[in-house]
Design a protein around this motif. Sequence first.
Motif, mmCIF file in Angstrom:
data_model
loop_
_atom_site.group_PDB
_atom_site.id
_atom_site.type_symbol
_atom_site.label_atom_id
_atom_site.label_comp_id
_atom_site.label_asym_id
_atom_site.label_seq_id
_atom_site.Cartn_x
_atom_site.Cartn_y
_atom_site.Cartn_z
ATOM 1 N N THR A 1 10.171 0.564 -8.912
ATOM 2 C CA THR A 1 11.184 1.610 -8.722
ATOM 3 C C THR A 1 11.397 2.021 -7.277
ATOM 4 N N PRO A 2 10.356 2.065 -6.409
ATOM 5 C CA PRO A 2 10.613 2.501 -5.034
ATOM 6 C C PRO A 2 11.282 1.419 -4.205
ATOM 7 N N ARG A 3 11.793 1.812 -3.090
ATOM 8 C CA ARG A 3 12.334 0.881 -2.109
ATOM 9 C C ARG A 3 11.282 0.641 -1.038
ATOM 10 N N PRO A 4 11.321 -0.509 -0.368
ATOM 11 C CA PRO A 4 10.363 -0.725 0.719
ATOM 12 C C PRO A 4 10.681 0.183 1.891
ATOM 13 N N PRO A 5 9.703 0.452 2.745
ATOM 14 C CA PRO A 5 9.996 1.229 3.952
ATOM 15 C C PRO A 5 11.053 0.507 4.774
ATOM 16 N N PRO A 6 11.951 1.254 5.433
ATOM 17 C CA PRO A 6 13.059 0.600 6.144
ATOM 18 C C PRO A 6 12.626 -0.215 7.344
ATOM 19 N N GLY A 7 11.457 0.125 7.938
ATOM 20 C CA GLY A 7 11.008 -0.575 9.130
ATOM 21 C C GLY A 7 11.707 -0.061 10.373
ATOM 22 N N PRO A 8 11.353 -0.594 11.522
ATOM 23 C CA PRO A 8 11.954 -0.132 12.785
ATOM 24 C C PRO A 8 13.403 -0.592 12.890
ATOM 25 N N ALA B 1 30.267 -31.286 -14.714
ATOM 26 C CA ALA B 1 29.200 -31.851 -15.543
ATOM 27 C C ALA B 1 28.821 -30.943 -16.700
ATOM 28 N N GLY B 2 28.920 -29.649 -16.502
ATOM 29 C CA GLY B 2 28.613 -28.713 -17.575
ATOM 30 C C GLY B 2 27.143 -28.559 -17.884
ATOM 31 N N GLN B 3 26.274 -29.098 -17.030
ATOM 32 C CA GLN B 3 24.833 -28.994 -17.257
ATOM 33 C C GLN B 3 24.296 -27.793 -16.482
ATOM 34 N N PHE B 4 24.456 -26.626 -17.072
ATOM 35 C CA PHE B 4 24.108 -25.385 -16.410
ATOM 36 C C PHE B 4 22.999 -24.661 -17.155
ATOM 37 N N THR B 5 22.193 -23.948 -16.369
ATOM 38 C CA THR B 5 21.145 -23.090 -16.917
ATOM 39 C C THR B 5 21.622 -21.650 -16.868
ATOM 40 N N SER B 6 21.549 -20.960 -17.990
ATOM 41 C CA SER B 6 21.984 -19.572 -18.041
ATOM 42 C C SER B 6 21.024 -18.688 -17.257
ATOM 43 N N ILE B 7 21.573 -17.816 -16.431
ATOM 44 C CA ILE B 7 20.766 -16.843 -15.691
ATOM 45 C C ILE B 7 20.607 -15.603 -16.566
ATOM 46 N N SER B 8 19.371 -15.110 -16.663
ATOM 47 C CA SER B 8 19.096 -13.988 -17.549
ATOM 48 C C SER B 8 17.985 -13.133 -16.971
ATOM 49 N N GLY B 9 18.187 -11.827 -16.921
ATOM 50 C CA GLY B 9 17.162 -10.923 -16.417
ATOM 51 C C GLY B 9 17.749 -9.863 -15.516
ATOM 52 N N ASN B 10 16.889 -9.080 -14.941
ATOM 53 C CA ASN B 10 17.313 -7.924 -14.157
ATOM 54 C C ASN B 10 17.828 -8.298 -12.772
ATOM 55 N N VAL B 11 18.541 -7.344 -12.163
ATOM 56 C CA VAL B 11 19.060 -7.481 -10.808
ATOM 57 C C VAL B 11 18.213 -6.619 -9.880
ATOM 58 N N ARG B 12 17.686 -7.216 -8.838
ATOM 59 C CA ARG B 12 16.832 -6.501 -7.893
ATOM 60 C C ARG B 12 17.153 -6.980 -6.475
ATOM 61 N N SER B 13 16.820 -6.165 -5.483
ATOM 62 C CA SER B 13 17.003 -6.559 -4.087
ATOM 63 C C SER B 13 16.167 -5.673 -3.194
ATOM 64 N N PHE B 14 15.837 -6.188 -2.013
ATOM 65 C CA PHE B 14 15.209 -5.350 -0.992
ATOM 66 C C PHE B 14 15.600 -5.858 0.388
ATOM 67 N N HIS B 15 15.508 -4.972 1.355
ATOM 68 C CA HIS B 15 15.724 -5.306 2.752
ATOM 69 C C HIS B 15 14.840 -4.407 3.595
ATOM 70 N N THR B 16 14.249 -4.980 4.601
ATOM 71 C CA THR B 16 13.487 -4.188 5.562
ATOM 72 C C THR B 16 13.563 -4.861 6.917
ATOM 73 N N PHE B 17 13.197 -4.130 7.944
ATOM 74 C CA PHE B 17 13.106 -4.691 9.291
ATOM 75 C C PHE B 17 11.637 -4.827 9.674
ATOM 76 N N VAL B 18 11.317 -5.904 10.379
ATOM 77 C CA VAL B 18 9.957 -6.148 10.854
ATOM 78 C C VAL B 18 10.022 -6.519 12.326
ATOM 79 N N ASP B 19 9.135 -5.947 13.118
ATOM 80 C CA ASP B 19 9.079 -6.231 14.547
ATOM 81 C C ASP B 19 8.251 -7.487 14.773
ATOM 82 N N PHE B 20 8.903 -8.542 15.214
ATOM 83 C CA PHE B 20 8.229 -9.821 15.445
ATOM 84 C C PHE B 20 7.780 -9.985 16.895
ATOM 85 N N SER B 21 7.867 -8.943 17.705
ATOM 86 C CA SER B 21 7.380 -9.080 19.075
ATOM 87 C C SER B 21 5.854 -9.184 19.106
#
Length: 753
Positions: free
Chosen positions: A600-607, A389-409
């Motif tokens: 700039t910081p990373r989240p705490p890693p968690g348990p 179809a060619g009907q696409f939206t251009s993605i623009s901006g920074n690259v970011r990510s995070f991961h952490t563990f959370v205790d759901f008990s």
Amino acid sequence: MARSHIAVALGAALFALLIIVQLVNSPGSSPLAFSHAGLRQPDHGAQHDHSVGERQGGGLAEDASSYLIGIGKADITGPVVELNLMGYANASQVGSGLRQRLYSRAFIVGSPSETSERFVYLVLDTQSGDTAIRNGILEGLQAMGPEYAVYGKNNVAVTGTHSHAGPGAWLNYLLPQITSKGFDKQSYQAIVDGTLLSIKRAHQSLTLGTISAGSAEVEDANINRSLFAYLANPQAERDRYKDNVDKTMTLLKFTRASDGKNIGILNWFPVHGTSLLGNQTLIAGDNKGVAAYLLEQDMEANADASNAAQGFVAGFSQANVGDTTPNVLGAYCEDGSNQQCRLNDSTCGGKSQDCHGRGPYYGLDDGGHKSCYEIGKRQFSGARSIYNAGQFTSISGNVRSFHTFVDFSNFTLTLSNGSIVHTCPAAMGNSFAAGTSDGPGALDFVQNDPGAPSNPFWNIVGSAIAPPSKEQRACQYPKPVLLNVGEANTPYPWSPNIVDIQVLRVGQLVIIVSPGEATTMSGRRWREAVHNAIQASSISSSPIVVLGGPANSYTHYIATEEEYGVQRYEGASTLHGQHTLNAYINATLTYLPYLADDSTPRPPPGPSPPDNRERSISLITGVVYDGAGLGRSFGQVTKDVLASYTRGAIVRATFVGANPRNNLRQEGTFASVEKQSSDGSWVQVKHDEDWELVYQWKRVNGLTGTSEVTISWDTGLTGPEAGTYKFRYYGDAKALGGRITAFEGESAPFRLV
């Protein structure tokens, strides 16, 4: 668990190995030491034009819509025989061969100027992501040298397509190991090694390029298998949506700058990997494996017209899959009545066993293979239509990510009404044992059963494993605790209490990485909460939010509070109580500011969750030896092909075989079809990646070690050209003493006319 219960729990755990195998439908070497046996050596990394130094960023021109992009694909096929399949928790479903190889597809997106701003999104043809697999991948990346140090805990997402037809015995926790007789290092290592190779190929192909997003409705590839639970959600909320499952496929297109060619696509669409039924035993990637295969084959065949690069990779990722099914004709009673199953509990005459979902080609005695191909084809067609179809939206901006563990008990959160609530240690309810219409349960369990089962024996078994406290029963209410898996730690943890919270961002695109199977409405609520928070924080004014999973671990299901109250299969399999979804949303929003441009910081890693790889039990026996049989040799044809066939026929040949666990032949093949060229030479035209070519192994005699292999080719599926063909079989035989020797066999030539 109190010390006095350890002996009881050990005995109960052993007993449960015999009992819990009846519970069905649970959803529903050194690194890079690969065997390259066989003729097939495909190029699964897109071509690139930049040196290693340039690929790592730094000194490249700044452009908000310019990224480093890399795509790779590699074989993760594990043992295809003598190992329980992962998904239906059916101990009798043991692999007997291969219909389609399994793959890891890796998608890397990074900043051209900042090496640390990068992530890799993995799509594996497995039932789910997993803690053990993720740990193995992260360790492997560290061992690959400093060039790969950029990939780590925060920016590696390991998702599964949720196929129920892959080898099992690779998961971290005890509960999913029970039906597979424990943990199998060969099965585990096949996934880890193949995934690392896919990342390596993606990394080595890194090049400057752009990303764009498109979407369309795919109307005919999924329905809701738990409609009664879905209808418990507020009417006003349901009225906001046209369908009771998400029909939208969101697709990313990756285009390299050097020549404007597209190197791959990644899409999200929710449909269970249960087209292949629990009574079939061939390894395959189910409907998403078919979809990816069809699109990659199509792009290869029509590369110029499609503007596709060599080595084009198609990732079909799972979304809010929890209550979806590919059995789009609905669920019917197979007790002779041919009536639809009862809406509220999916039973026939009060029992769940005869209620089965029907795929598009219901009625064929083929284990769901033709229906699987059709549902895959419908997803392929949806992706192809978006691409065209060619009907696409251009993605623009920074690259970011995070991961952490959370205790759901015992995770405390405040609801929107101001009340303070908390989650619970993981537990399974009665309706977990009832299964679904994709794979019905056993004995007297039914869906939508918030009460005690009529057979008190189950309460005794559940209590012996880990007696739930009064507090645990109250916390899990209205779920009756059948299996208190979150507090069962003998001989090691049964199910996860520590969960992964991860989000990836590239420009306005935000990817929620879910460790569990979110239901339709759960996914909608989760995405909407993230969308609104992204807008409110000015991270993006028009975010595109998708949800991918099950990823990183396997935390079973994530139902809404209302669905949880109904206690059908999905609610009974929502581990951490009625506030599980709200806990995931709360934890996600808590860490969302780490996606901001100025963070700039990373989240705490968690348990850290437990790592059970080295302490997991295995009752899986290895290959002792192979024997050819008196007067026979390995690879010898025992039942040959006919001289000619009409195109559309199924062609078969049988060979003296050996156990394929001797050599998984990753990046190779067990079987091939060769075509004779005009000069008399033979060229491989089909191998065991191809859906229509099937490799089946059968043990003839355990004492003598003899076995046979049948190769079959459905020539009616893709319409091969007329000509002369033959089969070739690639095997490896193990002698007494352990020496493994490769061999080949070939059929007589045959003509297709």
